[in-house]
Design a protein around this motif. Structure first.
Motif, PDB file in Angstrom:
ATOM      1  N   ARG A 159      64.531  44.724  57.758  1.00 35.30           N
ATOM      2  CA  ARG A 159      64.128  44.648  56.358  1.00 35.30           C
ATOM      3  C   ARG A 159      63.385  43.331  56.162  1.00 35.30           C
ATOM      4  O   ARG A 159      63.897  42.274  56.521  1.00 35.30           O
ATOM      5  N   LEU A 160      62.181  43.421  55.607  1.00 33.45           N
ATOM      6  CA  LEU A 160      61.368  42.230  55.323  1.00 33.45           C
ATOM      7  C   LEU A 160      60.963  42.253  53.861  1.00 33.45           C
ATOM      8  O   LEU A 160      60.630  43.302  53.328  1.00 33.45           O
ATOM      9  N   ASP A 161      60.969  41.088  53.239  1.00 29.28           N
ATOM     10  CA  ASP A 161      60.532  40.996  51.850  1.00 29.28           C
ATOM     11  C   ASP A 161      59.694  39.731  51.691  1.00 29.28           C
ATOM     12  O   ASP A 161      60.214  38.625  51.730  1.00 29.28           O
ATOM     13  N   PHE A 162      58.398  39.928  51.550  1.00 33.95           N
ATOM     14  CA  PHE A 162      57.466  38.812  51.391  1.00 33.95           C
ATOM     15  C   PHE A 162      57.039  38.645  49.935  1.00 33.95           C
ATOM     16  O   PHE A 162      56.105  37.909  49.646  1.00 33.95           O
ATOM     17  N   THR A 163      57.664  39.376  49.013  1.00 36.27           N
ATOM     18  CA  THR A 163      57.242  39.297  47.617  1.00 36.27           C
ATOM     19  C   THR A 163      57.422  37.879  47.082  1.00 36.27           C
ATOM     20  O   THR A 163      58.343  37.171  47.472  1.00 36.27           O
ATOM     21  N   ASP A 164      56.505  37.510  46.212  1.00 33.21           N
ATOM     22  CA  ASP A 164      56.515  36.169  45.635  1.00 33.21           C
ATOM     23  C   ASP A 164      56.003  36.264  44.202  1.00 33.21           C
ATOM     24  O   ASP A 164      54.798  36.451  43.983  1.00 33.21           O
ATOM     25  N   PRO A 165      56.898  36.148  43.217  1.00 35.36           N
ATOM     26  CA  PRO A 165      56.450  36.240  41.821  1.00 35.36           C
ATOM     27  C   PRO A 165      55.343  35.246  41.473  1.00 35.36           C
ATOM     28  O   PRO A 165      54.496  35.531  40.630  1.00 35.36           O
ATOM     29  N   ALA A 166      55.312  34.096  42.125  1.00 37.95           N
ATOM     30  CA  ALA A 166      54.260  33.103  41.855  1.00 37.95           C
ATOM     31  C   ALA A 166      52.884  33.621  42.260  1.00 37.95           C
ATOM     32  O   ALA A 166      51.858  33.146  41.746  1.00 37.95           O
ATOM     33  N   ALA A 167      52.843  34.603  43.152  1.00 41.02           N
ATOM     34  CA  ALA A 167      51.562  35.175  43.569  1.00 41.02           C
ATOM     35  C   ALA A 167      50.880  35.910  42.419  1.00 41.02           C
ATOM     36  O   ALA A 167      49.678  36.184  42.478  1.00 41.02           O
ATOM     37  N   LEU A 168      51.630  36.203  41.364  1.00 40.78           N
ATOM     38  CA  LEU A 168      51.052  36.848  40.181  1.00 40.78           C
ATOM     39  C   LEU A 168      50.278  35.868  39.300  1.00 40.78           C
ATOM     40  O   LEU A 168      49.510  36.290  38.427  1.00 40.78           O
ATOM     41  N   ASP A 169      50.472  34.576  39.496  1.00 39.27           N
ATOM     42  CA  ASP A 169      49.846  33.566  38.632  1.00 39.27           C
ATOM     43  C   ASP A 169      48.335  33.752  38.454  1.00 39.27           C
ATOM     44  O   ASP A 169      47.846  33.746  37.320  1.00 39.27           O
ATOM     45  N   PRO A 170      47.557  33.936  39.544  1.00 41.73           N
ATOM     46  CA  PRO A 170      46.109  34.108  39.346  1.00 41.73           C
ATOM     47  C   PRO A 170      45.751  35.370  38.557  1.00 41.73           C
ATOM     48  O   PRO A 170      44.762  35.389  37.824  1.00 41.73           O
ATOM     49  N   ILE A 171      46.581  36.397  38.669  1.00 46.22           N
ATOM     50  CA  ILE A 171      46.330  37.637  37.931  1.00 46.22           C
ATOM     51  C   ILE A 171      46.618  37.417  36.452  1.00 46.22           C
ATOM     52  O   ILE A 171      45.827  37.830  35.588  1.00 46.22           O
ATOM     53  N   VAL A 172      47.713  36.746  36.150  1.00 46.12           N
ATOM     54  CA  VAL A 172      48.051  36.419  34.763  1.00 46.12           C
ATOM     55  C   VAL A 172      46.933  35.575  34.145  1.00 46.12           C
ATOM     56  O   VAL A 172      46.485  35.836  33.018  1.00 46.12           O
ATOM     57  N   GLU A 173      46.463  34.596  34.883  1.00 51.25           N
ATOM     58  CA  GLU A 173      45.372  33.734  34.382  1.00 51.25           C
ATOM     59  C   GLU A 173      44.117  34.547  34.117  1.00 51.25           C
ATOM     60  O   GLU A 173      43.440  34.347  33.098  1.00 51.25           O
ATOM     61  N   SER A 174      43.792  35.474  35.015  1.00 55.65           N
ATOM     62  CA  SER A 174      42.605  36.303  34.835  1.00 55.65           C
ATOM     63  C   SER A 174      42.735  37.168  33.578  1.00 55.65           C
ATOM     64  O   SER A 174      41.787  37.293  32.795  1.00 55.65           O
ATOM     65  N   ILE A 175      43.912  37.748  33.378  1.00 59.89           N
ATOM     66  CA  ILE A 175      44.134  38.574  32.179  1.00 59.89           C
ATOM     67  C   ILE A 175      43.973  37.729  30.927  1.00 59.89           C
ATOM     68  O   ILE A 175      43.298  38.133  29.974  1.00 59.89           O
ATOM     69  N   ARG A 176      44.556  36.550  30.925  1.00 60.43           N
ATOM     70  CA  ARG A 176      44.469  35.680  29.743  1.00 60.43           C
ATOM     71  C   ARG A 176      43.050  35.213  29.477  1.00 60.43           C
ATOM     72  O   ARG A 176      42.644  35.095  28.318  1.00 60.43           O
ATOM     73  N   ARG A 177      42.283  34.950  30.515  1.00 58.54           N
ATOM     74  CA  ARG A 177      40.869  34.564  30.334  1.00 58.54           C
ATOM     75  C   ARG A 177      40.104  35.664  29.644  1.00 58.54           C
ATOM     76  O   ARG A 177      39.235  35.421  28.818  1.00 58.54           O
ATOM     77  N   GLY A 178      40.420  36.916  29.984  1.00 58.31           N
ATOM     78  CA  GLY A 178      39.729  38.049  29.401  1.00 58.31           C
ATOM     79  C   GLY A 178      40.123  38.354  27.967  1.00 58.31           C
ATOM     80  O   GLY A 178      39.454  39.100  27.266  1.00 58.31           O
ATOM     81  N   GLU A 179      41.219  37.763  27.501  1.00 59.51           N
ATOM     82  CA  GLU A 179      41.678  38.008  26.140  1.00 59.51           C
ATOM     83  C   GLU A 179      40.952  37.140  25.126  1.00 59.51           C
ATOM     84  O   GLU A 179      41.010  37.400  23.926  1.00 59.51           O
ATOM     85  N   GLY A 180      40.325  36.083  25.616  1.00 55.25           N
ATOM     86  CA  GLY A 180      39.719  35.119  24.701  1.00 55.25           C
ATOM     87  C   GLY A 180      38.412  35.476  24.164  1.00 55.25           C
ATOM     88  O   GLY A 180      37.796  36.391  24.039  1.00 55.25           O
TER      89      GLY A 180
END
Length: 180
Positions: A159-180
């Motif tokens: 069993r391997l788990d490489f998930t990293d919630p911090a990896a979502l940071d650039p996606i969150v930033e991109s979404i927020r940039r598009g909201e402005g």
């Protein structure tokens, strides 16, 4: 709401990422089979697990979609292979180009996340596919094996788990940039 997160996941890793992204952005997340019509959405975020060279549910979900002016498509792949490896990224991009029309691929913002695997939870079909891959990699001479190949050989059946919630940071930033 004119924003949506749609996800395709077999074993839950992509679903967890989609739910975390939803919590961080306030955008609802739905499984691809329950996705409403996307034509009226201003922002469409699609997270899909990578399996056998394809992204779960991607082609069917986006079939017939034409992006209007001001409409955004963010594609996020989730796979076992390290997306930091240039060859892996190229393979993923080739897969996207096979599943989607060039107009969508060219206009999409694309991100790649690392997922995981639990061999004990794999379907028979996926276990067989991984066994075939494992056997073929074992036959490769060590000097022709990539670091990714060696890692798969060493971890096969675990069993391997490489998930990293911090990896979502650039996606969150991109979404927020598009909201402005």
């Amino acid at each position: 709401m004119d924003q949506i997160i749609v996800y395709g996941s077999h074993y839950g890793t992509t679903r967890r990422y989609a739910q975390q992204l939803s919590e961080r952005t306030g955008i609802p997340a739905v499984r691809f089979r329950e996705a409403p019509g996307l034509a009226g959405m201003r922002t469409i975020v699609y997270l899909g697990g990578l399996y056998a060279g394809g992204v779960v549910g991607l082609a069917g979900t986006l079939r017939g979609l034409t992006l209007r002016s001001g409409q955004r498509l963010i594609l996020v792949t989730v796979g076992l292979a390290d997306p930091g490896d240039t060859a892996n990224r190229a393979h993923i991009c080739t897969s996207l180009q096979k599943q989607l029309p060039p107009e969508l691929v060219d206009r999409a913002e694309v991100f790649h996340l690392r997922g995981g695997i639990d061999y004990s939870r794999l379907s028979l079909r996926h276990r067989v596919m991984m066994a075939v891959l494992y056997r073929s990699l074992r036959r490769l001479p060590p000097d022709r094996q990539t670091a990714e190949d060696r890692a798969l050989l060493a971890s096969y059946g675990t069993r391997l788990d490489f998930t990293d919630p911090a990896a979502l940071d650039p996606i969150v930033e991109s979404i927020r940039r598009g909201e402005g």
